[in-house]
Design an enzyme around this catalytic site. Structure first.
Site, PDB file in Angstrom:
ATOM      1  CD1 TRP A  10     -39.388  11.627-128.559  1.00  0.00           C
ATOM      2  CD2 TRP A  10     -38.050  10.446-127.195  1.00  0.00           C
ATOM      3  NE1 TRP A  10     -38.113  12.135-128.661  1.00  0.00           N
ATOM      4  CE2 TRP A  10     -37.278  11.435-127.838  1.00  0.00           C
ATOM      5  CE3 TRP A  10     -37.415   9.582-126.293  1.00  0.00           C
ATOM      6  CZ2 TRP A  10     -35.905  11.584-127.604  1.00  0.00           C
ATOM      7  CZ3 TRP A  10     -36.053   9.725-126.048  1.00  0.00           C
ATOM      8  CH2 TRP A  10     -35.312  10.715-126.703  1.00  0.00           C
ATOM      9  CD  GLU A  97     -51.382   8.385-128.730  1.00  0.00           C
ATOM     10  OE1 GLU A  97     -50.379   8.401-128.004  1.00  0.00           O
ATOM     11  OE2 GLU A  97     -51.347   8.686-129.954  1.00  0.00           O
ATOM     12  CB  SER A 213     -50.074  14.085-139.135  1.00  0.00           C
ATOM     13  OG  SER A 213     -50.643  12.830-138.797  1.00  0.00           O
ATOM     14  N   GLY A 234     -45.358  13.936-132.537  1.00  0.00           N
ATOM     15  CA  GLY A 234     -45.210  12.538-132.153  1.00  0.00           C
ATOM     16  C   GLY A 234     -44.238  11.827-133.074  1.00  0.00           C
ATOM     17  N   GLY A 235     -44.767  11.117-134.045  1.00  0.00           N
ATOM     18  CA  GLY A 235     -43.964  10.276-134.941  1.00  0.00           C
ATOM     19  C   GLY A 235     -42.729  10.960-135.508  1.00  0.00           C
TER      20      GLY A 235
HETATM   21  P1  PGA Z   1     -48.225  12.492-134.292  1.00  0.00           P
HETATM   22  O1  PGA Z   1     -48.620  12.572-132.745  1.00  0.00           O
HETATM   23  O2  PGA Z   1     -47.289  13.656-134.569  1.00  0.00           O
HETATM   24  O3  PGA Z   1     -47.553  11.167-134.456  1.00  0.00           O
HETATM   25  O4  PGA Z   1     -49.477  12.602-135.086  1.00  0.00           O
HETATM   26  C1  PGA Z   1     -48.848  13.796-132.100  1.00  0.00           C
HETATM   27  C2  PGA Z   1     -49.250  13.548-130.671  1.00  0.00           C
HETATM   28  O5  PGA Z   1     -49.998  12.600-130.411  1.00  0.00           O
HETATM   29  O6  PGA Z   1     -48.838  14.275-129.754  1.00  0.00           O
END
Ligand code: PGA
Length: 251
Positions: A10, A97, A213, A234-235
């Site tokens: 998240w 990140e 993604s 993620g998203g």
């Molecule tokens: P994303 O992020 O699915 O938004 O590209 C994946 C992640 O950073 O774990």
């Protein structure tokens, strides 16, 4: 046979009420989980709430980072001991990140992996090249460096508690996922490296997730690759029914 894992990262999203609603929606459309493991990594502030809401399900809980100490004068840090205490099974370490925003080096990631293992946490260990490195043909070199540094000093017993997540930085949050072929190539490379370091048995058991993604529209093709053992999402994990749709790809 490797049981795939679909993990929701998240990041810094969803307030307490959103988290409660997410779990409610998720449980509502929860598929039969015999064919995969599911992990949810909320921000620290909602770990306890999500843990309670998930009670009675087989979904596992993850933290998104740990500090380098177990306790003491480290304002703002959360320790592996605390994640264990709140009921986490996993922790995500080495996410790009954190490497970018908090200058986490490979050796720091390695230190965190050891601390997490010492507290009985399983690890989702993230690595991956950035856009320039891929363009310059350095993908394998970077992946190898991150993998071997991160796993330095980790025994062949300890590595059973580690899941690797290949996350090309250029694919994270961009909508521009790696193609199944691009991802498969790197996953196979990672498995070969694990085999060289730990032997064929370990390499054939270790789960290597793809992240970057992932959504329900592309998950079937990605997860259909022989060395892709799940996804770190993620998203698309922020909406429960979309996350379920990704899990359903495996069923
Ligand atoms: P994303 O992020 O699915 O938004 O590209 C994946 C992640 O950073 O774990």
């Amino acid at each position: 046979m490797r049981l795939p894992i679909i993990a929701a990262n998240w990041k810094m999203n969803l307030l307490l009420n959103d988290a409660r609603n997410w779990v409610k929606d998720f449980k509502h459309s929860l598929p039969e989980l015999s064919s995969c493991g599911v992990v949810v990594a909320p921000p620290f502030t909602s770990l306890s709430t999500v843990k309670n809401e998930l009670a009675g399900t087989e979904i596992q809980l993850a933290g998104q980072d740990i500090g380098l100490a177990l306790e003491g004068a480290h304002t703002g840090d959360i320790s592996a001991k605390m994640l264990k205490d709140v009921g986490c099974d996993y922790v995500i370490l080495g996410h790009s990140e954190r490497r970018r925003d908090h200058h986490e080096s490979d050796s720091m990631v390695n230190e965190k992996i050891k601390i997490a293992l010492s507290q009985g946490l399983k690890i989702i260990f993230c690595l991956g090249e950035n856009e320039k490195q891929r363009q310059d043909g350095e993908t394998q070199e970077i992946v190898k460096e991150q993998l071997l540094s991160g796993l330095s000093g980790i025994s062949s017993e300890e590595i059973n508690h580690i899941v690797i997540a290949y996350e090309p930085v250029w694919a994270i949050g961009t909508g521009n996922n790696a193609t199944p072929e691009q991802a498969q190539e790197v996953h196979a490379f990672i498995r070969t490296l694990v085999a060289q370091e730990y032997g064929d048995a370990v390499a054939s058991h270790i789960r290597i997730l793809y992240g970057g993604s992932v959504k329900s529209k592309n998950s079937k093709d990605l997860l259909g690759q022989p060395d892709i053992d799940g996804a770190l999402v993620g998203g698309a994990s922020l909406v429960a029914h979309e996350f379920c749709a990704i899990i359903n790809t495996l069923i």
